[in-house]
Design an enzyme around this catalytic site. Structure first.
Site, short mmCIF file in Angstrom:
data_model
loop_
_atom_site.label_atom_id
_atom_site.label_comp_id
_atom_site.label_asym_id
_atom_site.label_seq_id
_atom_site.Cartn_x
_atom_site.Cartn_y
_atom_site.Cartn_z
N GLU A 43 71.44 45.04 50.09
CA GLU A 43 70.87 44.52 51.34
C GLU A 43 71.89 44.58 52.48
O GLU A 43 71.51 44.54 53.65
CB GLU A 43 70.38 43.08 51.14
CG GLU A 43 71.44 42.01 51.10
CD GLU A 43 72.15 41.90 49.76
OE1 GLU A 43 73.04 41.03 49.63
OE2 GLU A 43 71.82 42.68 48.83
N CYS A 82 73.73 41.46 41.72
CA CYS A 82 74.90 40.60 41.62
C CYS A 82 74.82 39.68 40.41
O CYS A 82 74.96 40.12 39.28
CB CYS A 82 75.10 39.84 42.93
SG CYS A 82 76.76 39.13 43.10
N HIS A 103 75.74 44.59 46.66
CA HIS A 103 74.69 44.08 47.55
C HIS A 103 74.07 45.20 48.39
O HIS A 103 74.55 45.50 49.48
CB HIS A 103 75.27 42.99 48.46
CG HIS A 103 75.58 41.73 47.74
ND1 HIS A 103 74.70 40.68 47.66
CD2 HIS A 103 76.66 41.37 47.02
CE1 HIS A 103 75.23 39.71 46.93
NE2 HIS A 103 76.43 40.11 46.53
#
Length: 387
Positions: free
Chosen positions: A355, A261, A353
Site C-alpha cells: 500500500e 506484514c 507494505h
C-alpha cells in the site's frame, strides 16, 4: 511556529545507555521497544501506523515536522507509537495542507517524545546491540535518579511474547464499499490495518468488511466472503495462536487468502513454519526486495521486527498439510523471507507494505494479483457448479 522547549528529557536504554535531550510532545514517562525508521518523508503515516504500537520510534532523518500534520494522510484513528525520538524538530510548519504542528499532535494524543539528541549515535548503537527496551523521561520524571529510571525501563515487558492486536483493532465491523466493478465481500481481519490498504482493496472491487481481531470463523462465514485478508499489526506472531487457528479454518474452507506484514507471519505459522525476532528489524521506505516469480527487484516500504523461518530455494511441503509452498519474495539486504506463496491452495502473503503509505509504489501490483486470484477462484467455482 513551534517554540522549541529547553525542558530537559532523557532517553534511557535497558543496557544503561543514556541520551539527554529536550522534551518534545507530551511530558511524562513512556516505555517501549526502541526501533529506528529510515524514511526521510512520511512521518505522519509512520506515527499513525498501528504496527508501531508498543514501540518508541527513532527517526534517522535529522529534520522532522516541517510539513506539520493534516487530516487527509493518517493511516488510522490516532498516533500509535509509544514514544518519539527526533534530532531537530522543525520550528516552522510550511505546507499548505497542514492543520497543526507535529508537536501539537503529539501532545493531543499524549505521546511523550524527546529531541535534541544524536539520533545517528542511537541508531548505530541499536544496529550493533539490537532493538531493546527503552524509556523517555520528561517533566517530573526527568528528575528521577538514573538508577530509578533504569529500573523502570528494565521492568518493562519485552516485545517478544506480546499480543497487541486487541489494542489496535476495531471494536465492531466497519464496511467500505467497492470503488470499482464489484467482486464480492472481503473479510479483513483488523490486526492494525492501514487506511491505504482498505482503499487499495476497495479500488480492486472488494466490498471491504473490516472485522475485529477476535472474530470467529462462523462470523466470517456469515458475511459470505469471496476471500479473506489479514492485515499488518504489532506484536509477536508466536503470541497470536488464536489468529493462526482462525486462519487454518479459512484455508480449510478453501477461501482465497492474502496477508500483509503480520498477516505474512501468521500465514507462515498456519502453514506450520516458525517465526523469529530480527536483531533490529526493517523499518523504512527504501528496502530492496526480489520478486522471485518475475525476477524483478522492487524498492519497498517495511515495518517489521519478526520474520518467517523458511527455506529460500525451491518448493517444500507445508508441515501442516496444505501442500507445497515456496518463498516468493526475498529481502536483498539480509536474505529475510519477504513473501510466501502456497502452490496447491489459493493463498499468498508478503512481509512488506504494497500500500506504500508512505513509500514507493513498486509493489502495488500485489493488490491486482490478489484480485486476479479471487476472480480465478470464483470462475473455477462456477465451472464446477455447472459441471
Amino acid at each position: 511556529m513551534t517554540l522549541l522547549t529547553t525542558d530537559p528529557a532523557v532517553l534511557v536504554l535497558e543496557d544503561g545507555t543514556r541520551h539527554p535531550g529536550r522534551a518534545y510532545g507530551a511530558r511524562g514517562t513512556t516505555l517501549g521497544e526502541v526501533v529506528f525508521a529510515t524514511g526521510m518523508t512520511g512521518y505522519q503515516e509512520t506515527l499513525t501506523d498501528p504496527s508501531y504500537a508498543g514501540q518508541i520510534v527513532l527517526q534517522t532523518a535529522p529534520h522532522i515536522g516541517n510539513t506539520g500534520m493534516n487530516a487527509e494522510d493518517p493511516e488510522s484513528r490516532r498516533i500509535w507509537v509509544s514514544g518519539y525520538i527526533v534530532r531537530d524538530p522543525s520550528r516552522v510548519v510550511s505546507n499548505w495542507r497542514a492543520d497543526e504542528s507535529l508537536d501539537d499532535a503529539l501532545i493531543t494524543d499524549g505521546i511523550v517524545g524527546i529531541s535534541g539528541i544524536d539520533t545517528r549515535s542511537v541508531t548505530r548503537h541499536i544496529r550493533s546491540a539490537g532493538s531493546m527496551r527503552g524509556g523517555i523521561f520528561s517533566g517530573d520524571a526527568a528528575s528521577l535518579s538514573p538508577a530509578e529510571q533504569l529500573r523502570i525501563v528494565q521492568a518493562a515487558p519485552e516485545m517478544s511474547g506480546q499480543n497487541l492486536s486487541a489494542a489496535v483493532s476495531v471494536g465492531s465491523a466497519e464496511v467500505t464499499a467497492a470503488t470499482a466493478e464489484r467482486i464480492g465481500n472481503l473479510a479483513v481481519l483488523d490486526l492494525g490495518v492501514k487506511q491505504a490498504t482498505i482503499d487499495n482493496l476497495a479500488a480492486r472491487g472488494f466490498e471491504v468488511h473490516v472485522l475485529p481481531q477476535d472474530v470467529t470463523i462462523d462470523q466470517i462465514r456469515a458475511i459470505d466472503p469471496v476471500a479473506v485478508f489479514y492485515s499488518n499489526g504489532p506484536g509477536d506472531p508466536a503470541a497470536s495462536g488464536d489468529h493462526v487457528e482462525l486462519l487454518r479454518g479459512v484455508l480449510d474452507d478453501g477461501l482465497p487468502f492474502f496477508g500483509i506484514c503480520f498477516g505474512n507471519q501468521l500465514l507462515g505459522r498456519a502453514l506450520g513454519l516458525g517465526t523469529y525476532k530480527l536483531p533490529f528489524g526493517h523499518r523504512g521506505i527504501n528496502q530492496p526486495v526480489l520478486d522471485k516469480t518475475t525476477g524483478r527487484v522492487e524498492i519497498t516500504a517495511h515495518n517489521h521486527g519478526f520474520a518467517v523461518d523458511a527455506p529460500l530455494e525451491g518448493a517444500f511441503d507445508s508441515p501442516n498439510g496444505y501442500g507445497r509452498v515456496e518463498v516468493s519474495h526475498v529481502g536483498l539486504n539480509d536474505n529475510v523471507v519477504e513473501g510466501l506463496r502456497a502452490l496447491d491452495i489459493p493463498a499468498f502473503s508478503v512481509q512488506y507494505h504494497p500500500e506504500a503509505a508512505a513509500g514507493p509504489h513498486d509493489a502495488n501490483y500485489l493488490f491486482d494479483r490478489f484480485a486476479d486470484l479471487v476472480r480465478d477462484h470464483l470462475g473455477k467455482k462456477d465451472a464446477n457448479a455447472q459441471a
